[in-house]
Scaffold this motif. Structure first.
Motif, PDB file in Angstrom:
ATOM      1  N   GLY A  11      -4.078  -3.058  -4.183  1.00 31.91           N
ATOM      2  CA  GLY A  11      -5.472  -3.373  -3.886  1.00 31.91           C
ATOM      3  C   GLY A  11      -5.697  -4.802  -3.439  1.00 31.91           C
ATOM      4  O   GLY A  11      -6.839  -5.238  -3.288  1.00 31.91           O
ATOM      5  N   SER A  12      -4.618  -5.552  -3.204  1.00 29.64           N
ATOM      6  CA  SER A  12      -4.742  -6.917  -2.696  1.00 29.64           C
ATOM      7  C   SER A  12      -3.402  -7.356  -2.118  1.00 29.64           C
ATOM      8  O   SER A  12      -2.339  -6.929  -2.577  1.00 29.64           O
ATOM      9  N   ARG A  45     -11.110  -5.631   5.183  1.00 30.10           N
ATOM     10  CA  ARG A  45     -10.871  -6.887   4.494  1.00 30.10           C
ATOM     11  C   ARG A  45     -12.178  -7.642   4.291  1.00 30.10           C
ATOM     12  O   ARG A  45     -13.028  -7.666   5.172  1.00 30.10           O
ATOM     13  N   SER A  46     -12.305  -8.259   3.128  1.00 32.40           N
ATOM     14  CA  SER A  46     -13.388  -9.208   2.877  1.00 32.40           C
ATOM     15  C   SER A  46     -12.815 -10.286   1.971  1.00 32.40           C
ATOM     16  O   SER A  46     -11.662 -10.206   1.536  1.00 32.40           O
ATOM     17  N   ARG A  48     -13.499 -10.813  -0.988  1.00 31.35           N
ATOM     18  CA  ARG A  48     -13.394 -10.370  -2.373  1.00 31.35           C
ATOM     19  C   ARG A  48     -12.705  -9.023  -2.563  1.00 31.35           C
ATOM     20  O   ARG A  48     -12.369  -8.657  -3.682  1.00 31.35           O
ATOM     21  N   SER A  49     -12.536  -8.266  -1.512  1.00 29.22           N
ATOM     22  CA  SER A  49     -11.985  -6.927  -1.707  1.00 29.22           C
ATOM     23  C   SER A  49     -11.106  -6.507  -0.540  1.00 29.22           C
ATOM     24  O   SER A  49     -11.185  -7.077   0.565  1.00 29.22           O
ATOM     25  N   LEU A  50     -10.284  -5.508  -0.824  1.00 30.40           N
ATOM     26  CA  LEU A  50      -9.408  -4.917   0.178  1.00 30.40           C
ATOM     27  C   LEU A  50      -9.426  -3.418  -0.070  1.00 30.40           C
ATOM     28  O   LEU A  50      -9.160  -2.957  -1.171  1.00 30.40           O
ATOM     29  N   SER A  51      -9.772  -2.647   0.966  1.00 28.48           N
ATOM     30  CA  SER A  51      -9.819  -1.199   0.804  1.00 28.48           C
ATOM     31  C   SER A  51      -9.278  -0.535   2.061  1.00 28.48           C
ATOM     32  O   SER A  51      -9.276  -1.128   3.145  1.00 28.48           O
ATOM     33  N   LYS A 130      -2.204   0.884  -9.666  1.00 25.70           N
ATOM     34  CA  LYS A 130      -2.845  -0.362  -9.253  1.00 25.70           C
ATOM     35  C   LYS A 130      -2.111  -1.580  -9.779  1.00 25.70           C
ATOM     36  O   LYS A 130      -2.022  -2.606  -9.100  1.00 25.70           O
TER      37      LYS A 130
END
Length: 291
Positions: A11-12, A45-46, A48-51, A130
């Protein structure tokens, strides 16, 4: 592709880099090169998050099992299937670690010296995908439906125990209702944040209640230590209490009543390749339990 799968599961990029022994920038560059070659974005991508994108999700469903097959083929071709090697990362609660794993670790390492074990002992329910674990140990009533689960130990029970000094001072309870007048060493669930209730059974009778707490702890070792110190009554796995009971440090309370504990399972994701090291560990636990 292997870096992509690691990033998707972690997740990152930074966590994938840690697991792979790479720098985050190298992981990011590798993913960028893969996306360029495929002509599609695999991640959103942002800061704060990765999806995963829809394309990335479909790609993962195909690539993850293919990589597992390739790793299995490499092990078989090099003979590693018969000589387990590499890292094996496991997570489990305190009770199964002390009762089933710790006693056999020396013998396991002597038989398989090329396996590097990393074991996280924690009460919380861990997302092994995770957090990058190969497998976990968990009791049957706490298993996710999408996991492969292999039984490694039979059902057992939790029992009530207290120190002789505590019972001399406060009296010995004879029935579940009597427990409400006693001090309890309760445990707070790291998953729900709630006090774990005591569920006691005797034949067909079942009583469940949240005990009146003299102390609330978050782990099994603390419960046992405080019970030995004379703080109150604790509910602990019978195997964990066996040694202090035999030594006279604890006494079983209301022996006709106990709390059933389900079978112990080793579990891992259904889509993940089961390495030779993991297969060896499962077989070793089962062999040790039979002995």
């Amino acid at each position: 592709m292997a870096i992509f799968v690691a990033a998707a599961e972690a997740g990152s990029f930074s966590e994938a880099a840690r697991r792979l022994g790479m720098s985050p920038s190298a992981v990011s560059q590798a993913i960028g090169a893969l996306e360029k070659r495929l002509g599609a974005s695999l991640f959103r991508r942002s800061t704060r998050s990765l999806s995963l994108t829809d394309v990335g999700d479909d790609y993962l469903r195909t690539v993850a099992p293919a990589l597992a097959s390739l790793r299995q083929a490499a092990e078989d071709a090099s003979g590693r299937g018969g000589r387990p090697t590499g890292q094996l990362r496991l997570t489990m609660p305190r009770a199964p670690f002390e009762l089933y794993v710790a006693p056999v670790l020396v013998a396991f390492q002597e038989r398989y010296p090329d396996v590097d074990l990393e074991i996280a002992v924690e009460a919380r329910l861990v997302d092994i995908v995770k957090e990058g674990y190969d497998a976990g140990l968990r009791y049957g009533d706490h298993l996710d439906g999408d996991m492969v689960a292999l039984s490694v130990a039979p059902a057992s029970e939790a029992i009530l125990v207290a120190s002789p000094a505590y019972l001399d001072a406060r009296g010995v309870p004879g029935a579940p209702d009597d427990l409400r007048e006693h001090r309890a060493i309760a445990c707070r669930s790291q998953g729900t944040g709630l006090i774990i209730p005591w569920t006691l059974r005797r034949g067909g009778d079942t009583v469940s209640f949240v005990p009146s707490s003299a102390a609330i702890v978050h782990d099994l070792a603390s419960q046992i230590a405080l019970a030995i110190a004379g703080l109150g009554i604790a509910s602990v796995p019978a195997g964990m209490a066996a040694e202090p009971v035999a030594a006279g440090k604890l006494v079983r309370v209301m022996p006709a009543w106990s709390h059933p504990i389900g079978e112990l399972y080793l579990y891992f994701p259904s889509r993940r390749h089961q390495s030779a090291a993991l297969r060896a560990f499962v077989a070793f636990l089962r062999e040790s339990d039979r002995a």
